[in-house]
Design a protein around this motif. Structure first.
Motif, PDB file in Angstrom:
ATOM      1  N   VAL A 519       0.862  -1.183   0.000  1.00 32.61           N
ATOM      2  CA  VAL A 519       0.000   0.000   0.000  1.00 32.61           C
ATOM      3  C   VAL A 519       0.899   1.233   0.000  1.00 32.61           C
ATOM      4  O   VAL A 519       1.746   1.397   0.885  1.00 32.61           O
ATOM      5  N   LEU A 520       0.704   2.092  -0.999  1.00 31.45           N
ATOM      6  CA  LEU A 520       1.496   3.324  -1.086  1.00 31.45           C
ATOM      7  C   LEU A 520       0.753   4.509  -0.470  1.00 31.45           C
ATOM      8  O   LEU A 520       1.372   5.363   0.160  1.00 31.45           O
ATOM      9  N   MET A 521      -0.566   4.539  -0.654  1.00 27.74           N
ATOM     10  CA  MET A 521      -1.365   5.613  -0.080  1.00 27.74           C
ATOM     11  C   MET A 521      -2.767   5.121   0.251  1.00 27.74           C
ATOM     12  O   MET A 521      -3.322   4.285  -0.458  1.00 27.74           O
ATOM     13  N   THR A 522      -3.322   5.662   1.317  1.00 26.86           N
ATOM     14  CA  THR A 522      -4.728   5.482   1.644  1.00 26.86           C
ATOM     15  C   THR A 522      -5.345   6.876   1.727  1.00 26.86           C
ATOM     16  O   THR A 522      -4.885   7.710   2.521  1.00 26.86           O
ATOM     17  N   VAL A 523      -6.348   7.112   0.906  1.00 31.50           N
ATOM     18  CA  VAL A 523      -6.909   8.452   0.743  1.00 31.50           C
ATOM     19  C   VAL A 523      -8.388   8.431   1.116  1.00 31.50           C
ATOM     20  O   VAL A 523      -9.156   7.625   0.588  1.00 31.50           O
ATOM     21  N   ASP A 525     -11.723  11.045   1.645  1.00 28.68           N
ATOM     22  CA  ASP A 525     -12.241  12.407   1.468  1.00 28.68           C
ATOM     23  C   ASP A 525     -11.185  13.295   0.813  1.00 28.68           C
ATOM     24  O   ASP A 525     -11.028  14.462   1.155  1.00 28.68           O
ATOM     25  N   ASN A 526     -10.454  12.715  -0.137  1.00 26.65           N
ATOM     26  CA  ASN A 526      -9.374  13.400  -0.855  1.00 26.65           C
ATOM     27  C   ASN A 526      -8.222  13.818   0.068  1.00 26.65           C
ATOM     28  O   ASN A 526      -7.399  14.648  -0.297  1.00 26.65           O
ATOM     29  N   THR A 527      -8.173  13.246   1.252  1.00 27.38           N
ATOM     30  CA  THR A 527      -7.116  13.537   2.209  1.00 27.38           C
ATOM     31  C   THR A 527      -6.219  12.310   2.350  1.00 27.38           C
ATOM     32  O   THR A 527      -6.719  11.200   2.598  1.00 27.38           O
ATOM     33  N   VAL A 528      -4.922  12.486   2.190  1.00 24.79           N
ATOM     34  CA  VAL A 528      -3.990  11.370   2.325  1.00 24.79           C
ATOM     35  C   VAL A 528      -3.842  11.063   3.816  1.00 24.79           C
ATOM     36  O   VAL A 528      -3.221  11.809   4.568  1.00 24.79           O
TER      37      VAL A 528
END
Length: 535
Positions: A519-523, A525-528
């Motif tokens: 997993v590189l990113m979990t976003v 509500d458009n928030t990282v």
């Protein structure tokens, strides 16, 4: 003002191959999809930031459709027995723990599974007594439908040879009528009811650790059942409200409400539905039976390896109907834990007797043992099956002996459900199983454990495609709570919740590569909310 996402492969999950170059997000909602240059030109006045995916793969945000968030946090901060392969190893760890605490303090550990032992025996209270009679000891089985305790805990709970089985539970006794320390299903509550109340700091620590781990695993949300186990509804619910504040912490949480606290919920002025942008009160949770591992799942015919045992009905059929009726009075759907085929029959009878309000959907959690008649009933009802693909990796091959060849044909029958157009959602049931969605997807695709190379798989006809497996944790989870119109896909008008991996999960050279993805990113509500350090 909004964000332009581009530079990678964006899977929309609208079909197995559909991808887009870029997407534009405004106010936490996907406004548009398409070609990156065209979107940049069209929205140039509104673009305030751009995120380059750098060749990675973006999917709709993963959601675990059934877990216990605080329970998962407890597993992270408590003594974890799930990887131990013998009673001796467990006792050794407990003995070391005793030396670190004050006299009279409880020792609590969880996750043991006798099916992983060379000698598949249940721990006896006498073995725990040899470690300590001055500390209450409670070891929870991996399924959470059974515990083993020592004599100190039995004495505090008032359990002796004269204690009768509570309704929906079993106090296991030896041939002299003396309790062995092994307590099944509702019998566990005799001990748990006399345990010290957990502190606010403990709950906060457990839930915080849990959410941090969920974000690292790529989850943007979860459907969780915790509200009846930690000092009651109000205390536990307030912990969720405090932590998931929508500012520092965003995590989309749908909370199942155990039937024993549903009155408390309404007395405090809460109702089914949204409480905040990130917290919802969901279906009323009911247990119809126990687990296959503990032989408490309710079966129509006896267990193949225990001809005198059919399991435990935690609720009688009439009681189950009364609880479903109560949910309808509160205008709530139900989520019924039903593992055995007779438990599922009871559950379907109850929700057929008292239909769900139009627009809502009931849920059957697990549905591990079915038959052709039950499948036909399921097809006619507005129900969603909460399935846990990872159970295949954990339960086979021992479950074949327990259920027998005839029943196993309709056990863990995920592909059959999808072919029959029965909607399924995917979860882990953490802390019972590992939280990682990739392990669930791998199990759904391969029908075996990652390290099992000595056979093709268990019942290959029930294998899912990678697309079907990923849909369980995206589209399926959204459908389970009636939000498939704005969650679970990359589409205009849908929430900007994304899970970004370093690998293409839909096009891999071999299924075992799935569990190697990172997993590189979990976003949310458009928030990282999570980003891997090297990304």
């Amino acid at each position: 003002m909004g964000t332009l996402w581009h530079g990678g492969t964006i899977y929309t999950l609208q079909n197995p191959t559909h991808t887009v170059e870029a997407l534009f997000v405004e106010n936490g909602i996907i406004s548009d999809l398409g070609n990156v240059s065209e979107l940049r030109e069209q929205y140039q006045k509104n673009i305030t930031s751009e995120i380059n995916l750098e060749g990675s793969f973006l999917y709709p945000g993963f959601v675990d459709s059934h877990l216990h968030m605080i329970g998962h946090g407890e597993k992270l901060i408590r003594l974890d027995l799930s990887n131990m392969t013998s009673i001796e190893e467990i006792l050794s760890h407990i003995e070391r723990r005793v030396k670190t605490i004050e006299k009279g303090e409880w020792i609590i550990a969880e996750g043991w599974n006798e099916n992983n032992f060379e000698k598949q025996e249940i721990i006896h209270r006498g073995q725990l007594d040899n470690i300590s009679t001055e500390h209450p000891i409670m070891l929870t089985r991996v399924c959470r439908h059974a515990i083993v305790v020592n004599s100190c805990a039995l004495k505090l709970a008032g359990i002796d040879e004269s204690t009768e089985n509570p309704e929906g539970g079993v106090i296991v006794k030896d041939d002299k009528g003396i309790p062995t320390g092994y307590l099944l299903d509702q019998a566990q509550e005799l001990v748990k009811s006399i345990m010290p109340l957990v502190s606010d700091s403990y709950l906060t620590k457990a839930l915080s650790h849990s959410i941090d781990d969920l974000l690292k695993k790529g989850y943007v949300g979860g459907h969780t059942e915790d509200l009846n186990y930690y000092n009651g509804f109000e205390h536990t619910f307030q912990t969720f409200l405090n932590i998931i504040d929508g500012v520092k912490m965003k995590f989309r949480t749908n909370m199942l409400v155990h039937h024993e606290v549903v009155d408390d919920m309404h007395m405090l002025g809460y109702h089914f539905g949204d409480v905040s942008p990130f917290i919802q009160l969901g279906a009323m949770k009911i247990f119809a039976d126990g687990s296959i591992g503990g032989r408490t799942a309710l079966l129509k015919e006896p267990y193949s390896d225990e001809p005198l045992e059919k399991g435990v009905a935690i609720q009688s059929l009439e009681d189950l109907k009364e609880l479903v009726q109560k949910a309808r009075i509160y205008e709530m759907p139900v989520a019924i834990h039903a593992i055995g085929d007779l438990a599922l029959e009871y559950a379907l009878d109850a929700i057929t007797t008292y239909s769900c309000k139009e627009g809502l959907r009931d849920r059957i959690i697990h549905a591990q043992v079915v038959n052709e008649q039950l499948i036909q009933k399921l097809k006619k009802l507005p129900v969603v099956l909460d399935i846990q693909p990872r159970f295949v990796a954990s339960d086979f091959p021992w479950v074949i002996e327990r259920l027998g060849e005839k029943r196993i044909k309709y056990a863990y029958a995920w592909k059959t459900f999808l072919k029959e157009k029965i909607m399924c959602a995917g979860g882990s049931d953490a802390p019972i199983e590992p939280i990682d969605p990739l392990l669930g997807i791998h199990a759904a695709v391969t029908r075996r454990s990652p390290n099992e190379y000595h056979h093709i798989c268990y019942h290959p006809e029930e294998k899912l495609t990678p697309f079907e497996a990923i849909q369980l944790f995206t589209v399926g989870s959204a459908y389970a709570i009636g939000e498939e119109g704005f969650r679970g896909k990359i589409k205009k008008g849908y929430l900007a919740d994304f899970t970004v991996f370093d690998k293409d999960l839909l096009n891999i050279s071999g299924p075992d590569e799935i569990i190697d993805a990172k997993v590189l990113m979990t976003v949310i509500d458009n928030t990282v909310m999570y980003k891997r350090n090297e990304f």
